[in-house]
Design a protein around this motif. Structure first.
Motif, PDB file in Angstrom:
ATOM      1  N   ALA A 124       0.842  -1.203   0.000  1.00  0.00           N
ATOM      2  CA  ALA A 124       0.000   0.000   0.000  1.00  0.00           C
ATOM      3  C   ALA A 124       0.877   1.253   0.000  1.00  0.00           C
ATOM      4  CB  ALA A 124      -0.903   0.006   1.233  1.00  0.00           C
ATOM      5  N   LYS A 125       0.623   2.171  -0.957  1.00  0.00           N
ATOM      6  CA  LYS A 125       1.311   3.466  -1.031  1.00  0.00           C
ATOM      7  C   LYS A 125       0.266   4.564  -1.143  1.00  0.00           C
ATOM      8  CE  LYS A 125       4.807   4.141  -3.686  1.00  0.00           C
ATOM      9  NZ  LYS A 125       5.716   4.207  -4.852  1.00  0.00           N
ATOM     10  N   ALA A 126       0.551   5.705  -0.548  1.00  0.00           N
ATOM     11  CA  ALA A 126      -0.368   6.831  -0.669  1.00  0.00           C
ATOM     12  C   ALA A 126      -0.372   7.350  -2.107  1.00  0.00           C
ATOM     13  CB  ALA A 126       0.031   7.962   0.283  1.00  0.00           C
ATOM     14  N   LYS A 127      -1.535   7.728  -2.591  1.00  0.00           N
ATOM     15  CA  LYS A 127      -1.627   8.322  -3.917  1.00  0.00           C
ATOM     16  C   LYS A 127      -0.882   9.659  -3.939  1.00  0.00           C
ATOM     17  CE  LYS A 127      -6.044   6.163  -5.130  1.00  0.00           C
ATOM     18  NZ  LYS A 127      -7.476   6.374  -5.435  1.00  0.00           N
ATOM     19  N   PRO A 128      -0.449  10.134  -5.118  1.00  0.00           N
ATOM     20  CA  PRO A 128       0.313  11.389  -5.197  1.00  0.00           C
ATOM     21  C   PRO A 128      -0.417  12.544  -4.505  1.00  0.00           C
ATOM     22  CG  PRO A 128       0.348  10.275  -7.319  1.00  0.00           C
ATOM     23  CD  PRO A 128      -0.616   9.496  -6.455  1.00  0.00           C
ATOM     24  N   GLY A 129       0.352  13.294  -3.692  1.00  0.00           N
ATOM     25  CA  GLY A 129      -0.200  14.464  -3.008  1.00  0.00           C
ATOM     26  C   GLY A 129      -0.904  14.158  -1.709  1.00  0.00           C
ATOM     27  N   CYS A 132      -1.207  10.239   4.748  1.00  0.00           N
ATOM     28  CA  CYS A 132      -2.217   9.697   5.660  1.00  0.00           C
ATOM     29  C   CYS A 132      -1.599   8.636   6.554  1.00  0.00           C
ATOM     30  CB  CYS A 132      -3.414   9.143   4.891  1.00  0.00           C
ATOM     31  SG  CYS A 132      -3.027   7.747   3.795  1.00  0.00           S
ATOM     32  N   VAL A 133      -2.338   8.234   7.568  1.00  0.00           N
ATOM     33  CA  VAL A 133      -1.818   7.321   8.584  1.00  0.00           C
ATOM     34  C   VAL A 133      -2.593   6.019   8.582  1.00  0.00           C
ATOM     35  CG1 VAL A 133      -1.432   6.995  11.050  1.00  0.00           C
ATOM     36  CG2 VAL A 133      -1.087   9.253  10.026  1.00  0.00           C
ATOM     37  N   GLY A 158       0.702  -4.074  15.689  1.00  0.00           N
ATOM     38  CA  GLY A 158       1.855  -3.312  15.210  1.00  0.00           C
ATOM     39  C   GLY A 158       1.742  -1.826  15.499  1.00  0.00           C
ATOM     40  N   GLU A 159       2.631  -1.043  14.877  1.00  0.00           N
ATOM     41  CA  GLU A 159       2.647   0.411  15.041  1.00  0.00           C
ATOM     42  C   GLU A 159       1.977   1.074  13.838  1.00  0.00           C
ATOM     43  OE1 GLU A 159       6.634   1.675  15.553  1.00  0.00           O
ATOM     44  OE2 GLU A 159       6.898   0.660  17.483  1.00  0.00           O
ATOM     45  N   GLN A 160       1.457   2.289  14.071  1.00  0.00           N
ATOM     46  CA  GLN A 160       0.861   3.019  12.949  1.00  0.00           C
ATOM     47  C   GLN A 160       1.951   3.462  11.986  1.00  0.00           C
ATOM     48  OE1 GLN A 160      -1.178   6.368  14.721  1.00  0.00           O
ATOM     49  NE2 GLN A 160       0.588   7.694  14.519  1.00  0.00           N
ATOM     50  N   ILE A 161       1.587   3.583  10.716  1.00  0.00           N
ATOM     51  CA  ILE A 161       2.541   3.936   9.666  1.00  0.00           C
ATOM     52  C   ILE A 161       1.998   5.124   8.888  1.00  0.00           C
ATOM     53  CG2 ILE A 161       3.695   3.154   7.560  1.00  0.00           C
ATOM     54  CD1 ILE A 161       3.447   0.283   8.627  1.00  0.00           C
ATOM     55  N   THR A 162       2.831   6.144   8.713  1.00  0.00           N
ATOM     56  CA  THR A 162       2.447   7.298   7.902  1.00  0.00           C
ATOM     57  C   THR A 162       2.861   7.056   6.457  1.00  0.00           C
ATOM     58  OG1 THR A 162       2.686   8.818   9.764  1.00  0.00           O
ATOM     59  CG2 THR A 162       2.719   9.789   7.561  1.00  0.00           C
ATOM     60  N   LEU A 163       1.885   7.091   5.573  1.00  0.00           N
ATOM     61  CA  LEU A 163       2.146   6.902   4.146  1.00  0.00           C
ATOM     62  C   LEU A 163       2.269   8.258   3.458  1.00  0.00           C
ATOM     63  CD1 LEU A 163      -0.298   3.995   3.156  1.00  0.00           C
ATOM     64  CD2 LEU A 163       2.110   3.848   3.833  1.00  0.00           C
ATOM     65  N   SER A 164       3.366   8.440   2.748  1.00  0.00           N
ATOM     66  CA  SER A 164       3.587   9.665   1.988  1.00  0.00           C
ATOM     67  C   SER A 164       4.731   9.421   1.014  1.00  0.00           C
ATOM     68  CB  SER A 164       3.932  10.825   2.928  1.00  0.00           C
ATOM     69  OG  SER A 164       4.137  12.019   2.208  1.00  0.00           O
TER      70      SER A 164
END
Length: 229
Positions: A124-129, A132-133, A158-164
């Protein structure tokens, strides 16, 4: 005294008297001029004093008002605004609070892996721009028309992950955690970020046999997302 001498004496007396009279007049005029001059020079001074006092009063008032205005502006713009933003970390600082990811904020990908008897790796990767967490919780993975949901493959959350940007999160799904021959054949899975995600996505995975599926937590390394039994 002869007539000529008396006449000369009277003329002298008249002359001396006139001279004295003229001297007295000049002294009087000089005194008057001096008084007038002193009065004239003191008048501007008297007038200047109230004017200077007024100016000083005006300056004091302006400085006080400006100071009060500056203090009020600082209190409004600095303290209240700073205190109201971010989450308190407990050490007097505040950190920005990111928005939670939804399935529609993410670019998804799946691939089949052979390790640990075979599993599906979800990335999973955040969309451009978008930043999110992903919460510190299992991804929601469901199978088939009956919505069979995968259970936890790990003991701890697990731990939360910030996607950017290029940050990628991984989760591993074992569709069949049993050793039996049973199960149902499917070719897609439904993935969501938590049970409350309003827009889950359907991902193609090829033909799989599903029986008591399990899923790992989100990880930032693909090797940590292997669902070992």
């Amino acid at each position: 005294m002869s007539g000529n001498r008396r006449k000369a004496f009277l003329v002298s007396a008249v002359l001396v008297g006139g001279a004295l009279l003229m001297t007295a007049c000049q002294d009087t005029d000089k005194a008057s001029d001096t008084g007038a001059s002193q009065g004239s020079s003191s008048a501007p001074g008297d007038a200047a004093t109230p004017s200077g006092s007024s100016a000083a009063g005006s300056g004091k008032g302006t400085g006080k008002d400006s100071g009060a205005a500056g203090k009020g502006s600082g209190a409004t713009g600095g303290t209240e605004e700073g205190a109201g933003s971010g989450a308190d970390t407990g050490n007097g600082k505040r950190e920005p609070v990111g928005q939670s990811c939804g399935a529609n904020d993410i670019s998804w990908n799946t691939r089949s892996e052979t390790q640990a008897g075979g599993y599906i790796l979800i990335s999973a990767k955040a969309k451009p721009g978008i930043t999110c967490v992903l919460p510190a919780a299992l991804p929601t993975v469901a199978f088939g028309s009956d919505g069979t949901e995968a259970g936890p493959a790990e003991q701890a959350v697990g731990e939360q992950i910030t996607l950017s940007g290029n940050t990628t999160a991984y989760a591993g799904v074992d569709p069949k955690s049993t050793n039996s021959d049973g199960g149902k054949e499917l070719d897609s899975i439904i993935v969501a970020v938590g049970d409350d995600d309003p827009e889950p996505v359907s991902l193609k995975v090829g033909t799989i046999t599903v029986d008591k599926p399990v899923v790992t937590n989100w990880h930032t390394s693909a090797t940590d997302a292997v669902p070992f039994n």
